[in-house]
Design a protein around this motif. Structure first.
Motif, PDB file in Angstrom:
ATOM      1  N   THR A 266       0.809  -1.225   0.000  1.00  0.00           N
ATOM      2  CA  THR A 266       0.000   0.000   0.000  1.00  0.00           C
ATOM      3  C   THR A 266       0.843   1.277   0.000  1.00  0.00           C
ATOM      4  O   THR A 266       0.344   2.345  -0.344  1.00  0.00           O
ATOM      5  CB  THR A 266      -0.909   0.020   1.222  1.00  0.00           C
ATOM      6  N   GLY A 267       2.107   1.200   0.425  1.00  0.00           N
ATOM      7  CA  GLY A 267       2.937   2.386   0.529  1.00  0.00           C
ATOM      8  C   GLY A 267       2.747   3.148   1.829  1.00  0.00           C
ATOM      9  O   GLY A 267       3.389   4.182   2.043  1.00  0.00           O
ATOM     10  N   GLU A 268       1.881   2.681   2.712  1.00  0.00           N
ATOM     11  CA  GLU A 268       1.671   3.355   3.990  1.00  0.00           C
ATOM     12  C   GLU A 268       2.893   3.122   4.897  1.00  0.00           C
ATOM     13  O   GLU A 268       3.428   2.021   4.956  1.00  0.00           O
ATOM     14  CB  GLU A 268       0.405   2.837   4.661  1.00  0.00           C
ATOM     15  N   TYR A 269       3.285   4.176   5.597  1.00  0.00           N
ATOM     16  CA  TYR A 269       4.485   4.071   6.423  1.00  0.00           C
ATOM     17  C   TYR A 269       4.289   4.716   7.785  1.00  0.00           C
ATOM     18  O   TYR A 269       3.379   5.528   7.995  1.00  0.00           O
ATOM     19  CB  TYR A 269       5.684   4.697   5.716  1.00  0.00           C
ATOM     20  N   GLU A 270       5.170   4.320   8.706  1.00  0.00           N
ATOM     21  CA  GLU A 270       5.291   4.937  10.021  1.00  0.00           C
ATOM     22  C   GLU A 270       6.752   5.316  10.236  1.00  0.00           C
ATOM     23  O   GLU A 270       7.655   4.570   9.855  1.00  0.00           O
ATOM     24  CB  GLU A 270       4.837   3.988  11.136  1.00  0.00           C
ATOM     25  N   LEU A 271       6.948   6.455  10.849  1.00  0.00           N
ATOM     26  CA  LEU A 271       8.307   6.950  11.075  1.00  0.00           C
ATOM     27  C   LEU A 271       8.429   7.401  12.522  1.00  0.00           C
ATOM     28  O   LEU A 271       7.598   8.175  13.008  1.00  0.00           O
ATOM     29  CB  LEU A 271       8.623   8.109  10.132  1.00  0.00           C
ATOM     30  N   ARG A 272       9.453   6.914  13.194  1.00  0.00           N
ATOM     31  CA  ARG A 272       9.748   7.329  14.568  1.00  0.00           C
ATOM     32  C   ARG A 272      11.205   7.736  14.644  1.00  0.00           C
ATOM     33  O   ARG A 272      12.062   7.133  13.996  1.00  0.00           O
ATOM     34  CB  ARG A 272       9.455   6.194  15.559  1.00  0.00           C
ATOM     35  N   SER A 273      11.493   8.725  15.461  1.00  0.00           N
ATOM     36  CA  SER A 273      12.853   9.268  15.536  1.00  0.00           C
ATOM     37  C   SER A 273      13.303   9.357  16.983  1.00  0.00           C
ATOM     38  O   SER A 273      12.513   9.656  17.885  1.00  0.00           O
ATOM     39  CB  SER A 273      12.897  10.662  14.894  1.00  0.00           C
ATOM     40  N   ALA A 274      14.593   9.108  17.196  1.00  0.00           N
ATOM     41  CA  ALA A 274      15.224   9.258  18.507  1.00  0.00           C
ATOM     42  C   ALA A 274      16.330  10.299  18.383  1.00  0.00           C
ATOM     43  O   ALA A 274      17.507   9.973  18.231  1.00  0.00           O
ATOM     44  CB  ALA A 274      15.781   7.920  18.986  1.00  0.00           C
ATOM     45  N   GLY A 275      15.930  11.561  18.393  1.00  0.00           N
ATOM     46  CA  GLY A 275      16.889  12.666  18.301  1.00  0.00           C
ATOM     47  C   GLY A 275      17.637  12.725  16.994  1.00  0.00           C
ATOM     48  O   GLY A 275      18.721  13.312  16.923  1.00  0.00           O
ATOM     49  N   HIS A 276      17.077  12.144  15.938  1.00  0.00           N
ATOM     50  CA  HIS A 276      17.772  12.017  14.659  1.00  0.00           C
ATOM     51  C   HIS A 276      17.347  13.139  13.716  1.00  0.00           C
ATOM     52  O   HIS A 276      16.241  13.672  13.832  1.00  0.00           O
ATOM     53  CB  HIS A 276      17.439  10.653  14.034  1.00  0.00           C
ATOM     54  N   PRO A 277      18.219  13.505  12.752  1.00  0.00           N
ATOM     55  CA  PRO A 277      17.808  14.494  11.750  1.00  0.00           C
ATOM     56  C   PRO A 277      16.550  14.055  11.017  1.00  0.00           C
ATOM     57  O   PRO A 277      16.286  12.860  10.850  1.00  0.00           O
ATOM     58  CB  PRO A 277      19.016  14.551  10.801  1.00  0.00           C
ATOM     59  N   ALA A 278      15.784  15.048  10.582  1.00  0.00           N
ATOM     60  CA  ALA A 278      14.494  14.781   9.954  1.00  0.00           C
ATOM     61  C   ALA A 278      14.647  13.969   8.676  1.00  0.00           C
ATOM     62  O   ALA A 278      15.611  14.135   7.922  1.00  0.00           O
ATOM     63  CB  ALA A 278      13.786  16.098   9.650  1.00  0.00           C
ATOM     64  N   ALA A 309       4.945   8.681  16.628  1.00  0.00           N
ATOM     65  CA  ALA A 309       5.008   8.213  15.247  1.00  0.00           C
ATOM     66  C   ALA A 309       4.374   9.225  14.303  1.00  0.00           C
ATOM     67  O   ALA A 309       3.390   9.891  14.644  1.00  0.00           O
ATOM     68  CB  ALA A 309       4.288   6.870  15.116  1.00  0.00           C
ATOM     69  N   MET A 310       4.979   9.351  13.140  1.00  0.00           N
ATOM     70  CA  MET A 310       4.379  10.095  12.037  1.00  0.00           C
ATOM     71  C   MET A 310       3.978   9.086  10.974  1.00  0.00           C
ATOM     72  O   MET A 310       4.750   8.183  10.642  1.00  0.00           O
ATOM     73  CB  MET A 310       5.362  11.115  11.451  1.00  0.00           C
ATOM     74  N   ARG A 311       2.759   9.251  10.454  1.00  0.00           N
ATOM     75  CA  ARG A 311       2.250   8.302   9.463  1.00  0.00           C
ATOM     76  C   ARG A 311       2.001   9.012   8.150  1.00  0.00           C
ATOM     77  O   ARG A 311       1.638  10.200   8.121  1.00  0.00           O
ATOM     78  CB  ARG A 311       0.980   7.634   9.978  1.00  0.00           C
ATOM     79  N   GLY A 312       2.188   8.287   7.087  1.00  0.00           N
ATOM     80  CA  GLY A 312       1.962   8.843   5.763  1.00  0.00           C
ATOM     81  C   GLY A 312       1.831   7.733   4.736  1.00  0.00           C
ATOM     82  O   GLY A 312       1.753   6.551   5.077  1.00  0.00           O
ATOM     83  N   ARG A 313       1.871   8.134   3.496  1.00  0.00           N
ATOM     84  CA  ARG A 313       1.719   7.167   2.414  1.00  0.00           C
ATOM     85  C   ARG A 313       2.636   7.558   1.267  1.00  0.00           C
ATOM     86  O   ARG A 313       2.694   8.730   0.879  1.00  0.00           O
ATOM     87  CB  ARG A 313       0.267   7.131   1.933  1.00  0.00           C
ATOM     88  N   MET A 314       3.376   6.575   0.771  1.00  0.00           N
ATOM     89  CA  MET A 314       4.220   6.791  -0.394  1.00  0.00           C
ATOM     90  C   MET A 314       3.424   6.413  -1.644  1.00  0.00           C
ATOM     91  O   MET A 314       3.086   5.243  -1.854  1.00  0.00           O
ATOM     92  CB  MET A 314       5.500   5.943  -0.307  1.00  0.00           C
ATOM     93  N   GLU A 315       3.144   7.415  -2.450  1.00  0.00           N
ATOM     94  CA  GLU A 315       2.453   7.181  -3.718  1.00  0.00           C
ATOM     95  C   GLU A 315       3.481   6.795  -4.782  1.00  0.00           C
ATOM     96  O   GLU A 315       4.688   6.997  -4.590  1.00  0.00           O
ATOM     97  CB  GLU A 315       1.698   8.444  -4.141  1.00  0.00           C
ATOM     98  N   PRO A 316       3.047   6.215  -5.889  1.00  0.00           N
ATOM     99  CA  PRO A 316       3.989   5.893  -6.963  1.00  0.00           C
ATOM    100  C   PRO A 316       4.828   7.098  -7.374  1.00  0.00           C
ATOM    101  O   PRO A 316       4.287   8.188  -7.600  1.00  0.00           O
ATOM    102  CB  PRO A 316       3.082   5.422  -8.099  1.00  0.00           C
ATOM    103  N   GLY A 317       6.157   6.911  -7.408  1.00  0.00           N
ATOM    104  CA  GLY A 317       7.076   7.993  -7.746  1.00  0.00           C
ATOM    105  C   GLY A 317       7.626   8.733  -6.545  1.00  0.00           C
ATOM    106  O   GLY A 317       8.558   9.540  -6.683  1.00  0.00           O
TER     107      GLY A 317
END
Length: 388
Positions: A266-278, A309-317
């Motif tokens: 589906t391209g859906e993603y979750e992103l979590r960070s531990a003091g890391h650059p964006a 967590a930040m959630r989003g979706r990767m579309e084709p391209g």
């Protein structure tokens, strides 16, 4: 009276007794090594046999065999022998040098005596050999295996940083570069595809320090993170990694990391960070970059830290960039300026990179060499693209 002659210094007497005990202990250890270790015994025997040959050559033909020729067995002994066996070799070498001086003084009437410079050269090489032997003794490996072990460790670190095949519909490119052109880096990437799923989990981490100073910790953490990826629910990975670092109790034990999970269907993603650059997300439809910067504390600093967590979706391209700070931090400039440079260069290279798989695989390396080739810091970059 204890300590030697009447009126002697008791402190000096204790030092003499301690030195004598140390000498006897090292001599006993040398004899034990000579009897028990076949390799050490053979090497010591050959080097001891070489000493009289060199001494004879020095007496007969000093033009071809100068007194400094003794540095050959002395240096080889420092590379090949244990410290205890080295004591025997250095004792024999010292006796050989003294014998050479006496024989040459008598044989040639004092004309070709062993010069003080020759003695200093042999002594200096002996000190270097002793330091090398002590280092190898601390490491616990023969000198012949030390370099191969480092190469193997470097290869393992790179193997652990490989991203598994994503299947049809996806591209990825990864590159690691160490500070100062060294072979080892404190930045690493770990990735996994849990069995029976169409899900990719990847973590890009930056261990405190750089180059060789951080490489051992990076190797340990990459193995630990690789074991945790896919074995825990996605929201528990960074808390588990944080607890692992806290248990190590390192003096310089913090790290930053970004944890990325994407559904390859589906391209859906979750992103979590531990003091890391964006992280950066390029939308193929709009051509704009979105900055993904969820909140989270450094790993190994705060017990019980939480990671949103930040959630989003990767579309084709669409393209996602995960990187370490060495790629975007520039002296005297804000980190956002480095991010702008990275996105501008990436936008220019993407149209060419997507044309062939070979060009795409080299995209991460090209980006690093273009944006931060001469930066004296470790750099890691993972580029993930959903094919149009």
């Amino acid at each position: 009276m204890e300590g030697g002659l009447p009126g002697g210094n008791p402190t000096m007497a204790r030092w003499r007794r301690s030195a004598l005990r140390a000498w006897r202990r090292m001599r006993r250890q040398a004899v034990d090594d000579f009897r028990g270790d076949g390799t050490d015994r053979t090497a010591l025997t050959v080097l001891l046999a070489l000493l009289p040959v060199l001494a004879l050559g020095t007496v007969v033909s000093p033009e071809w065999f100068p007194p400094t020729a003794l540095v050959v067995p002395v240096l080889v002994g420092g590379l090949a022998l244990r410290p205890s066996s080295l004591v025997l070799l250095y004792t024999a070498a010292s006796g050989t040098l003294v014998t050479e001086a006496l024989v040459m003084s008598v044989w040639q009437g004092g004309v070709a005596r062993v010069s003080p410079g020759s003695i200093l050269v042999v002594s200096a090489v002996g000190c270097i050999g002793a330091l090398l032997a002590q280092f190898r003794a601390r490491l616990g490996v023969p000198w012949r295996r030390g370099e191969s072990m480092l190469i193997d460790l470097r290869q393992r670190l790179r193997v652990q940083s490989r991203v598994p095949g994503l299947g049809k519909g996806w591209h990825h490119s990864i590159e690691l570069m160490a500070a100062g052109g060294q072979l080892f880096s404190g930045d690493f990437v770990a990735a996994a595809r849990p069995l029976g799923t169409r899900r990719l989990e990847a973590v890009v981490a930056d261990v405190s320090g750089k180059g060789m100073d951080a490489a051992s910790r990076a190797l340990l953490l990459s193995g630990a993170f690789g074991g945790l990826l896919g074995s825990l629910p996605r929201d528990q990975f960074l808390p588990a990694a944080n607890g692992y670092l806290l248990r190590q109790e390192w003096d310089e034990g913090f790290a930053t990391a970004v944890h990325f999970v994407v559904d390859l269907d589906t391209g859906e993603y979750e992103l979590r960070s531990a003091g890391h650059p964006a992280a950066l997300h390029l939308s193929a439809d709009s051509g704009k970059w979105a900055v993904l910067q969820p909140e989270g504390a450094l790993l190994g600093v705060l017990d019980g830290a939480e990671f949103e967590a930040m959630r989003g979706r990767m579309e084709p391209g669409d393209v996602i960039l995960l990187y370490t700070d060495g790629l975007v931090e520039m002296p005297g400039k804000d980190i956002r300026d480095g991010m702008d440079v990275l996105t501008d260069v990436c936008a220019k290279l993407l149209p060419t990179a997507v044309e062939t798989s070979a060009a795409w695989k080299g995209l991460a390396r090209t980006l690093i060499e273009t944006v931060a080739k001469d930066v004296n810091d470790d750099r890691a970059l993972l580029v993930i693209r959903r094919k149009a």
